[in-house]
Design an enzyme around this catalytic site. Structure first.
Site, PDB file in Angstrom:
ATOM      1  N   ASP A  68      11.489  -9.046  31.525  1.00  0.00           N
ATOM      2  CA  ASP A  68      11.546 -10.472  31.859  1.00  0.00           C
ATOM      3  C   ASP A  68      10.131 -10.986  32.073  1.00  0.00           C
ATOM      4  O   ASP A  68       9.248 -10.239  32.506  1.00  0.00           O
ATOM      5  CB  ASP A  68      12.306 -10.704  33.187  1.00  0.00           C
ATOM      6  CG  ASP A  68      13.775 -10.334  33.106  1.00  0.00           C
ATOM      7  OD1 ASP A  68      14.273 -10.133  31.980  1.00  0.00           O
ATOM      8  OD2 ASP A  68      14.411 -10.239  34.166  1.00  0.00           O
ATOM      9  N   ARG A  69       9.950 -12.268  31.825  1.00  0.00           N
ATOM     10  CA  ARG A  69       8.631 -12.892  31.996  1.00  0.00           C
ATOM     11  C   ARG A  69       8.035 -12.609  33.393  1.00  0.00           C
ATOM     12  O   ARG A  69       6.856 -12.295  33.531  1.00  0.00           O
ATOM     13  CB  ARG A  69       8.762 -14.408  31.786  1.00  0.00           C
ATOM     14  CG  ARG A  69       7.456 -15.142  31.972  1.00  0.00           C
ATOM     15  CD  ARG A  69       7.652 -16.656  31.847  1.00  0.00           C
ATOM     16  NE  ARG A  69       6.571 -17.211  31.068  1.00  0.00           N
ATOM     17  CZ  ARG A  69       6.672 -18.253  30.266  1.00  0.00           C
ATOM     18  NH1 ARG A  69       7.817 -18.858  30.113  1.00  0.00           N
ATOM     19  NH2 ARG A  69       5.628 -18.702  29.606  1.00  0.00           N
TER      20      ARG A  69
END
Length: 240
Positions: A55-56
């Site tokens: 995930d970012r």
């Protein structure tokens, strides 16, 4: 951003990188390629193949293949769950058990786009956890995921009632402040407001273990980022 300081390990087949929080693994449709890890690696190596993603907002280890054969091998390794994936996360509160497993299927949220939810109709998802240190307000937890569902750790920690710290989607966006940790906290003379110690998702992919195509066993580790490390130092210092 320079890619060299982020490289943890490389050989002729793959490169392992310590991704900073806030950086995409691969560009999305609206982003310029250099705003992603794969874009920076392509600029450095010419060609690169994405094997898996984070995930970012999650920091930590990501492996990229350097050629097609390696890409095929590593992708199959990740898909067949032959890679041991370990994370470190700060969670809110103290867990009742020092270790355990969460075996709760995960599916897309029926209404909120981009959000996942634990639901019997979802796809199987299994996470093991061990509490490394407990501080009352927060706990440092080591997590191993056996499946690779979207937001798996975040959903499972919410399911346990102890979401990952500073998780806007599954918990609270409330940052970690020293005033919450230190009893007799006072602002500095010329400081109007307190700066948070941590204001992003407190989740870090810290270790990957796997055997490569040549039969060599790898145990790769990415050190904790400075912001999470700083929070832990304060928690240890002011532990009751």
């Amino acid at each position: 951003m320079r890619i060299e300081p982020l490289i943890i390990f490389e050989n002729d087949d793959f490169v392992a990188v310590n991704k900073p929080s806030g950086l995409l693994t691969i560009p999305d449709r609206h982003d310029n390629a250099l705003s992603s890890l794969s874009g920076l690696l392509k600029q450095h190596y010419g060609q690169i193949f994405t094997v898996h993603r984070l995930d970012r907002d999650t920091s930590g280890l990501v492996v990229f293949a350097k050629h097609e054969q390696s890409h095929k091998y590593l992708s199959q390794l990740f898909e067949s769950r032959d890679v041991e994936k370990y994370y470190l996360g700060l969670v809110n509160g103290e867990l009742p058990e020092p270790s355990g497993s969460v075996n709760a299927p995960i599916m897309e949220h029926p209404v909120q786009r981009g959000k996942m939810v634990a639901n019997a109709k979802g796809r199987p998802a299994l996470t093991d956890y061990t509490v490394e240190e407990a501080f009352g307000l927060y706990s440092l937890v080591k997590l191993r995921i056996h499946t690779g569902r979207t937001h798996q750790i975040r959903v499972h920690m919410k399911y346990l009632g102890h979401p990952i710290t500073v998780d806007e989607m599954y918990g609270t966006s409330e940052p970690v402040r020293l005033s919450a940790i230190k009893k007799k906290f006072r602002l500095g003379k010329f400081t109007e407001e307190e700066r948070p110690l941590l204001s992003r998702l407190a989740l870090h992919a810290f270790q990957l273990r796997f055997t490569d195509e040549q039969g060599i066993r790898h145990e790769l580790e990415a050190p904790l980022p400075k912001d999470i490390h700083a929070v832990l130092q304060q928690l240890r210092k002011h532990k009751k």
